[in-house]
Design a protein around this motif. Sequence first.
Motif, PDB file in Angstrom:
ATOM      1  N   ASP A 264      38.270 -53.905   3.355  1.00  0.00           N
ATOM      2  CA  ASP A 264      39.631 -53.432   3.117  1.00  0.00           C
ATOM      3  C   ASP A 264      39.656 -51.901   3.078  1.00  0.00           C
ATOM      4  O   ASP A 264      39.340 -51.288   2.053  1.00  0.00           O
ATOM      5  CB  ASP A 264      40.175 -53.994   1.797  1.00  0.00           C
ATOM      6  N   PRO A 265      40.039 -51.257   4.208  1.00  0.00           N
ATOM      7  CA  PRO A 265      40.060 -49.785   4.227  1.00  0.00           C
ATOM      8  C   PRO A 265      41.143 -49.184   3.336  1.00  0.00           C
ATOM      9  O   PRO A 265      41.144 -47.991   3.064  1.00  0.00           O
ATOM     10  CB  PRO A 265      40.324 -49.450   5.701  1.00  0.00           C
ATOM     11  N   LYS A 266      42.084 -50.022   2.853  1.00  0.00           N
ATOM     12  CA  LYS A 266      43.199 -49.523   2.043  1.00  0.00           C
ATOM     13  C   LYS A 266      42.955 -49.683   0.538  1.00  0.00           C
ATOM     14  O   LYS A 266      43.842 -49.446  -0.280  1.00  0.00           O
ATOM     15  CB  LYS A 266      44.497 -50.260   2.427  1.00  0.00           C
ATOM     16  N   ALA A 267      41.752 -50.125   0.147  1.00  0.00           N
ATOM     17  CA  ALA A 267      41.438 -50.266  -1.290  1.00  0.00           C
ATOM     18  C   ALA A 267      41.313 -48.882  -1.925  1.00  0.00           C
ATOM     19  O   ALA A 267      40.940 -47.905  -1.259  1.00  0.00           O
ATOM     20  CB  ALA A 267      40.141 -51.041  -1.467  1.00  0.00           C
ATOM     21  N   CYS A 268      41.605 -48.806  -3.214  1.00  0.00           N
ATOM     22  CA  CYS A 268      41.495 -47.521  -3.920  1.00  0.00           C
ATOM     23  C   CYS A 268      40.328 -47.563  -4.910  1.00  0.00           C
ATOM     24  O   CYS A 268      39.911 -48.633  -5.354  1.00  0.00           O
ATOM     25  CB  CYS A 268      42.780 -47.204  -4.673  1.00  0.00           C
ATOM     26  N   ALA A 269      39.801 -46.395  -5.236  1.00  0.00           N
ATOM     27  CA  ALA A 269      38.821 -46.293  -6.314  1.00  0.00           C
ATOM     28  C   ALA A 269      39.570 -46.381  -7.644  1.00  0.00           C
ATOM     29  O   ALA A 269      40.689 -45.897  -7.762  1.00  0.00           O
ATOM     30  CB  ALA A 269      38.071 -44.969  -6.223  1.00  0.00           C
ATOM     31  N   SER A 270      38.952 -47.026  -8.620  1.00  0.00           N
ATOM     32  CA  SER A 270      39.670 -47.188  -9.896  1.00  0.00           C
ATOM     33  C   SER A 270      38.700 -47.398 -11.057  1.00  0.00           C
ATOM     34  O   SER A 270      37.579 -47.878 -10.878  1.00  0.00           O
ATOM     35  CB  SER A 270      40.636 -48.377  -9.819  1.00  0.00           C
ATOM     36  N   LEU A 271      39.167 -47.007 -12.244  1.00  0.00           N
ATOM     37  CA  LEU A 271      38.499 -47.308 -13.516  1.00  0.00           C
ATOM     38  C   LEU A 271      39.444 -48.202 -14.304  1.00  0.00           C
ATOM     39  O   LEU A 271      40.608 -47.836 -14.528  1.00  0.00           O
ATOM     40  CB  LEU A 271      38.250 -46.025 -14.309  1.00  0.00           C
ATOM     41  N   MET A 272      38.986 -49.368 -14.694  1.00  0.00           N
ATOM     42  CA  MET A 272      39.836 -50.306 -15.438  1.00  0.00           C
ATOM     43  C   MET A 272      39.161 -50.704 -16.748  1.00  0.00           C
ATOM     44  O   MET A 272      37.932 -50.669 -16.858  1.00  0.00           O
ATOM     45  CB  MET A 272      40.123 -51.551 -14.603  1.00  0.00           C
ATOM     46  N   GLY A 273      39.984 -51.102 -17.708  1.00  0.00           N
ATOM     47  CA  GLY A 273      39.463 -51.558 -18.992  1.00  0.00           C
ATOM     48  C   GLY A 273      39.150 -50.443 -19.961  1.00  0.00           C
ATOM     49  O   GLY A 273      38.334 -50.615 -20.873  1.00  0.00           O
ATOM     50  N   LEU A 274      39.770 -49.272 -19.775  1.00  0.00           N
ATOM     51  CA  LEU A 274      39.525 -48.140 -20.675  1.00  0.00           C
ATOM     52  C   LEU A 274      40.137 -48.396 -22.054  1.00  0.00           C
ATOM     53  O   LEU A 274      41.214 -48.988 -22.164  1.00  0.00           O
ATOM     54  CB  LEU A 274      40.134 -46.858 -20.082  1.00  0.00           C
ATOM     55  N   LYS A 275      39.440 -47.956 -23.093  1.00  0.00           N
ATOM     56  CA  LYS A 275      39.905 -48.128 -24.478  1.00  0.00           C
ATOM     57  C   LYS A 275      39.661 -46.825 -25.246  1.00  0.00           C
ATOM     58  O   LYS A 275      38.892 -45.962 -24.774  1.00  0.00           O
ATOM     59  CB  LYS A 275      39.104 -49.239 -25.181  1.00  0.00           C
ATOM     60  N   PRO A 276      40.252 -46.693 -26.430  1.00  0.00           N
ATOM     61  CA  PRO A 276      39.952 -45.498 -27.251  1.00  0.00           C
ATOM     62  C   PRO A 276      38.469 -45.395 -27.604  1.00  0.00           C
ATOM     63  O   PRO A 276      37.955 -44.304 -27.844  1.00  0.00           O
ATOM     64  CB  PRO A 276      40.808 -45.709 -28.513  1.00  0.00           C
ATOM     65  N   SER A 277      37.771 -46.538 -27.610  1.00  0.00           N
ATOM     66  CA  SER A 277      36.341 -46.532 -27.975  1.00  0.00           C
ATOM     67  C   SER A 277      35.430 -46.163 -26.797  1.00  0.00           C
ATOM     68  O   SER A 277      34.219 -45.995 -26.968  1.00  0.00           O
ATOM     69  CB  SER A 277      35.934 -47.918 -28.496  1.00  0.00           C
ATOM     70  N   THR A 278      36.016 -46.033 -25.596  1.00  0.00           N
ATOM     71  CA  THR A 278      35.202 -45.733 -24.410  1.00  0.00           C
ATOM     72  C   THR A 278      34.620 -44.321 -24.496  1.00  0.00           C
ATOM     73  O   THR A 278      35.339 -43.357 -24.743  1.00  0.00           O
ATOM     74  CB  THR A 278      36.060 -45.863 -23.134  1.00  0.00           C
ATOM     75  N   THR A 279      33.307 -44.232 -24.257  1.00  0.00           N
ATOM     76  CA  THR A 279      32.618 -42.924 -24.275  1.00  0.00           C
ATOM     77  C   THR A 279      32.162 -42.559 -22.863  1.00  0.00           C
ATOM     78  O   THR A 279      32.236 -43.378 -21.936  1.00  0.00           O
ATOM     79  CB  THR A 279      31.382 -42.976 -25.190  1.00  0.00           C
ATOM     80  N   LYS A 280      31.649 -41.346 -22.722  1.00  0.00           N
ATOM     81  CA  LYS A 280      31.104 -40.932 -21.429  1.00  0.00           C
ATOM     82  C   LYS A 280      29.984 -41.864 -20.979  1.00  0.00           C
ATOM     83  O   LYS A 280      29.855 -42.184 -19.800  1.00  0.00           O
ATOM     84  CB  LYS A 280      30.576 -39.494 -21.508  1.00  0.00           C
ATOM     85  N   SER A 281      29.155 -42.293 -21.937  1.00  0.00           N
ATOM     86  CA  SER A 281      28.035 -43.183 -21.594  1.00  0.00           C
ATOM     87  C   SER A 281      28.542 -44.519 -21.045  1.00  0.00           C
ATOM     88  O   SER A 281      27.953 -45.087 -20.111  1.00  0.00           O
ATOM     89  CB  SER A 281      27.144 -43.428 -22.818  1.00  0.00           C
ATOM     90  N   HIS A 282      29.644 -45.036 -21.600  1.00  0.00           N
ATOM     91  CA  HIS A 282      30.234 -46.275 -21.081  1.00  0.00           C
ATOM     92  C   HIS A 282      30.725 -46.073 -19.643  1.00  0.00           C
ATOM     93  O   HIS A 282      30.523 -46.942 -18.781  1.00  0.00           O
ATOM     94  CB  HIS A 282      31.412 -46.733 -21.959  1.00  0.00           C
ATOM     95  N   LEU A 283      31.349 -44.926 -19.401  1.00  0.00           N
ATOM     96  CA  LEU A 283      31.853 -44.641 -18.051  1.00  0.00           C
ATOM     97  C   LEU A 283      30.706 -44.520 -17.050  1.00  0.00           C
ATOM     98  O   LEU A 283      30.765 -45.074 -15.949  1.00  0.00           O
ATOM     99  CB  LEU A 283      32.676 -43.345 -18.056  1.00  0.00           C
ATOM    100  N   VAL A 284      29.660 -43.806 -17.448  1.00  0.00           N
ATOM    101  CA  VAL A 284      28.497 -43.642 -16.564  1.00  0.00           C
ATOM    102  C   VAL A 284      27.852 -44.999 -16.290  1.00  0.00           C
ATOM    103  O   VAL A 284      27.499 -45.315 -15.146  1.00  0.00           O
ATOM    104  CB  VAL A 284      27.478 -42.651 -17.184  1.00  0.00           C
ATOM    105  N   ARG A 285      27.713 -45.821 -17.335  1.00  0.00           N
ATOM    106  CA  ARG A 285      27.126 -47.156 -17.139  1.00  0.00           C
ATOM    107  C   ARG A 285      27.979 -47.978 -16.170  1.00  0.00           C
ATOM    108  O   ARG A 285      27.447 -48.667 -15.281  1.00  0.00           O
ATOM    109  CB  ARG A 285      26.978 -47.887 -18.472  1.00  0.00           C
ATOM    110  N   ALA A 286      29.306 -47.916 -16.328  1.00  0.00           N
ATOM    111  CA  ALA A 286      30.200 -48.679 -15.437  1.00  0.00           C
ATOM    112  C   ALA A 286      30.042 -48.226 -13.984  1.00  0.00           C
ATOM    113  O   ALA A 286      30.026 -49.045 -13.062  1.00  0.00           O
ATOM    114  CB  ALA A 286      31.650 -48.509 -15.889  1.00  0.00           C
ATOM    115  N   ILE A 287      29.886 -46.910 -13.778  1.00  0.00           N
ATOM    116  CA  ILE A 287      29.721 -46.374 -12.418  1.00  0.00           C
ATOM    117  C   ILE A 287      28.386 -46.837 -11.822  1.00  0.00           C
ATOM    118  O   ILE A 287      28.331 -47.304 -10.671  1.00  0.00           O
ATOM    119  CB  ILE A 287      29.835 -44.834 -12.426  1.00  0.00           C
ATOM    120  N   LEU A 288      27.310 -46.749 -12.599  1.00  0.00           N
ATOM    121  CA  LEU A 288      25.996 -47.187 -12.098  1.00  0.00           C
ATOM    122  C   LEU A 288      25.970 -48.694 -11.883  1.00  0.00           C
ATOM    123  O   LEU A 288      25.366 -49.179 -10.916  1.00  0.00           O
ATOM    124  CB  LEU A 288      24.895 -46.756 -13.075  1.00  0.00           C
TER     125      LEU A 288
END
Length: 529
Positions: A379-403
Motif C-alpha cells: 500500500d503506497p498510500k499508507a502513512c507512518a504513525s505512532l498509536m497507543g500513546l499515554k501520559p505514562s509513555t517515555t522515550k524508552s517506550h517510543l524507542v522500543r516501539a520503533i525497534l
Amino acid sequence: MGSHRNGFTNESFILSVDVGTTSIRCHVYDKEAEIRGSCSTMVVPLYPEVGHVEMEPEAIWEGFITVVKGAVQDAGVHMRQIEALGISTQRGTFTTWDRRTGIPFHNFISWQDQRAADLVKSWNRSCTMTAMQGVMKVLYFFTRQKRLLSASRLLFSPQHVTFRLVWALTHYKQVRQAANKGNCCFGTIDTWLLFKLTKGQVHATDYSNASATGIFDAFQMCWSGFLSSMVSIPLSIFPKVENTSYDFGYTDPSIFGLPIPIMSVIADQQAAMFGECCFDVGDVKITMGTGTFMDINTGNTPHTSSAGLYPLVGWKIGSEVVYLAEGNAADTGTAIKWAQELELFSDVQETSDMAYSVSDSDGVCFVPSFNGLQAPLNDPKACASLMGLKPSTTKSHLVRAILESVAFRNKQLYDTTLRETHIPITKIRVDGGVSSNNFVMQLTADLFGRKVSRPHHYEMSCLGAAFVAGLGVGYWRSREELKKLQRADDAFLPKGVPNGSASSPCREYIPVIQRWEKALRRSMNWYKP
C-alpha cells in the motif's frame, strides 16, 4: 581504518565502491578480504516537493571519485596496485542524459520517490491491466509457462523504475525529444557511473541491476518489449545488459592517473547476498539499512509471486544465472534516523539499551511507513504513525516501539517468503547498519524461532562487489575460497532454544504483533488521491 603497510609494492588489491542511499563508501581489500583502506562520504537527498526524492548526479560522481582516491590513500598503496574495480549501487534510482554530451536532463529520481504512486495505482486498477492479466491466465492454463503465470499476477510498484520513468518522459520535454531522436540514455546509478568512468564509451548495466527496474523480463533475460510498449517507453534508451562479472572496460586514465579495469557491476542487495556467500538454494540474507531487504536464493528458477515478493536476477557469472526472491520494507534506518532527529536519543548505540530498559512498549505501536508499505500489504498510500500513546509513555517506550516495528516487518517478510517460495531455509544471515542493534537482532531470532547470524563487518555490498571483481581477474579462484575467508559471526538464538532450531516463534509477542497489525490496518490508504 587503513593499516598503511605501504612497503609491499608487489602486493595487489581489489577496490570496491558501494553507492548507497545515505552514503558512498569505498574499501580496498587484500587477499584475506581484510579492509586495508576505507573512505566514505554522505549522500544528500533532495526533496523538491512532497513525495519527491532526488539526488544530484554531479554530487554522486564527485563523491565516487573522492572515496576512491581517499580509500587508496588511506590504505597507503598506489593506484597501480589495484587489480580491479567492483561497483555496487542502490537500485531503481535513475536519470536520463544526452547521449552526445553526457549531460543529465534531470536529477536522479530515487527508489524512495513517490511521485508516480497515483499513476501506479490507476494502472494497477485499469481495464488494460485486468484484460492483460486475464489473457495471461488463459495462456498459462494452456502452456504452463511460468513467465505467463508471473505476468498474470503482475502489479506495478512505485519502487520500480517503470512509472517514474513514464513520469519523466511525460513531464520533461527535453527527455521526450531526445528519446524521439535516439539521443537519450537511460541509466540507473551503475550505468551513469560506467558512462562517466569510460568518458561515454560504455552505456551498460548488469543483469542484477536491470532485473530490479521492473522493466526487465527475468524469464527471457532481456528488456521487456511487451511492458515497454504497454507504457510507451522507447527501448532505444536502455543500456546493454552484461554479465555481473564482466570486463566493462577501463576507467579513463585522466580520472585516477592510470586505467583501472572495471570487472563487476552489481546491485547492492544482490552484492550483499554474494558477500554473505549465500550461494546455495534456501540461503537467506536480510539487509537492514535505509530499508530492509530480505532475499532468498531460489537457484536457477525465477520466483513467481502472488503477494509482492519480487523475482530478481541475483547474478550472472559465465553461463550460470542465480535467481532471488525479494521482499522489502522501505523504512528501517529511515525510522531510526527520524527518531534521532526528534531527539528521542543522541547516539544510535543507546537504542538497544533503551529498549531493554523497559519490559514492553507500554502499548505503543509504531508503523514504519514514511514511504508506504511494501510486501505483503503493498500500500503506497499508507502513512507512518505512532498509536497507543499515554501520559505514562517515555522515550524508552517510543524507542522500543520503533525497534519492535523493524523486527515485526522482518517477521512479515519471513512468513511471506516461507509461504510463497516453499523452499526450506538453510541459513539466515543479517547485515546492514541496523543489524548492529542487538535488540532488533534478538527479537528477530525470537520471532523467526531460529538462529540468525550477523557478520562482524555489517556492510556486505562492498565485499560482494569486490568478490565478483576479484573472481573475474583470478584474484580469488573459487567460491569455496571465498567461504573460507568468512569471519566468525555473532549468532542470535531464539530464547530458550539451545541449538536455535525452534519451529514456533516467541508466544509472548503474539498479542503485541496482533495489536501492531491493527495499527498497520488503521494506517493504510491514509493518503487518498
